[in-house]
Design a protein around this motif. Sequence first.
Motif, PDB file in Angstrom:
ATOM      1  N   ILE A   6      32.734  21.644  22.161  1.00 25.22           N
ATOM      2  CA  ILE A   6      31.350  22.093  21.982  1.00 25.22           C
ATOM      3  C   ILE A   6      31.323  23.308  21.061  1.00 25.22           C
ATOM      4  CG2 ILE A   6      29.343  23.089  23.171  1.00 25.22           C
ATOM      5  CD1 ILE A   6      30.152  21.301  25.591  1.00 25.22           C
ATOM      6  N   ARG A   7      32.231  24.249  21.279  1.00 24.84           N
ATOM      7  CA  ARG A   7      32.305  25.441  20.420  1.00 24.84           C
ATOM      8  C   ARG A   7      32.584  25.033  18.968  1.00 24.84           C
ATOM      9  NH1 ARG A   7      36.154  28.230  22.823  1.00 24.84           N
ATOM     10  NH2 ARG A   7      34.699  29.472  24.029  1.00 24.84           N
ATOM     11  N   GLN A   8      33.509  24.113  18.778  1.00 27.01           N
ATOM     12  CA  GLN A   8      33.856  23.646  17.433  1.00 27.01           C
ATOM     13  C   GLN A   8      32.645  23.005  16.758  1.00 27.01           C
ATOM     14  OE1 GLN A   8      36.855  24.093  16.060  1.00 27.01           O
ATOM     15  NE2 GLN A   8      36.803  22.769  14.305  1.00 27.01           N
ATOM     16  N   PHE A   9      31.941  22.135  17.481  1.00 28.14           N
ATOM     17  CA  PHE A   9      30.739  21.509  16.931  1.00 28.14           C
ATOM     18  C   PHE A   9      29.698  22.567  16.588  1.00 28.14           C
ATOM     19  CE2 PHE A   9      31.270  17.127  19.232  1.00 28.14           C
ATOM     20  CZ  PHE A   9      32.179  16.734  18.278  1.00 28.14           C
ATOM     21  N   LEU A  45      31.354  12.126  23.744  1.00 30.26           N
ATOM     22  CA  LEU A  45      30.936  12.748  22.485  1.00 30.26           C
ATOM     23  C   LEU A  45      29.461  13.158  22.534  1.00 30.26           C
ATOM     24  CD1 LEU A  45      32.786  10.433  19.962  1.00 30.26           C
ATOM     25  CD2 LEU A  45      33.162  12.888  20.266  1.00 30.26           C
ATOM     26  N   ILE A  46      28.632  12.300  23.100  1.00 28.82           N
ATOM     27  CA  ILE A  46      27.209  12.604  23.226  1.00 28.82           C
ATOM     28  C   ILE A  46      27.008  13.868  24.056  1.00 28.82           C
ATOM     29  CG2 ILE A  46      25.058  11.813  24.311  1.00 28.82           C
ATOM     30  CD1 ILE A  46      25.854   8.954  23.311  1.00 28.82           C
ATOM     31  N   THR A  47      27.723  13.981  25.172  1.00 34.87           N
ATOM     32  CA  THR A  47      27.619  15.178  26.015  1.00 34.87           C
ATOM     33  C   THR A  47      28.020  16.429  25.237  1.00 34.87           C
ATOM     34  OG1 THR A  47      28.083  13.886  28.002  1.00 34.87           O
ATOM     35  CG2 THR A  47      28.439  16.266  28.146  1.00 34.87           C
ATOM     36  N   ASN A  48      29.105  16.351  24.495  1.00 37.69           N
ATOM     37  CA  ASN A  48      29.563  17.507  23.721  1.00 37.69           C
ATOM     38  C   ASN A  48      28.580  17.876  22.614  1.00 37.69           C
ATOM     39  OD1 ASN A  48      31.934  17.867  25.238  1.00 37.69           O
ATOM     40  ND2 ASN A  48      33.026  16.355  24.026  1.00 37.69           N
ATOM     41  N   ILE A  49      28.004  16.880  21.969  1.00 37.43           N
ATOM     42  CA  ILE A  49      27.018  17.142  20.918  1.00 37.43           C
ATOM     43  C   ILE A  49      25.761  17.768  21.520  1.00 37.43           C
ATOM     44  CG2 ILE A  49      25.461  16.045  19.247  1.00 37.43           C
ATOM     45  CD1 ILE A  49      27.817  14.076  18.679  1.00 37.43           C
TER      46      ILE A  49
END
Length: 82
Positions: A6-9, A45-49
């Motif tokens: 999440i931080r990276q995104f 991926l959706i959760t992280n985005i």
Amino acid sequence: MKLPIIRQFYQNQTPEKLEATLEVLESFCEFRNVSDEDINVAGELITNICGALEVHANVKNGMSEKDALNSFAQKVMGSIDK
């Protein structure tokens, strides 16, 4: 949910790019022949985005990056505990 991702995104992508990616992943999950494993990966991926988008919004509203990340993590963990 993985806070480092999440931080990276958050740090490397604009909200607009994240929203476009989110739309593609959601559309992908609607295909008939998508396997459960693929849906699980896309869901992660959706959760992280979504987390990165929430961090962007919270930082825009004055919260520090660290607090915004922790806030999202607490929200997710709180929903799991219910």
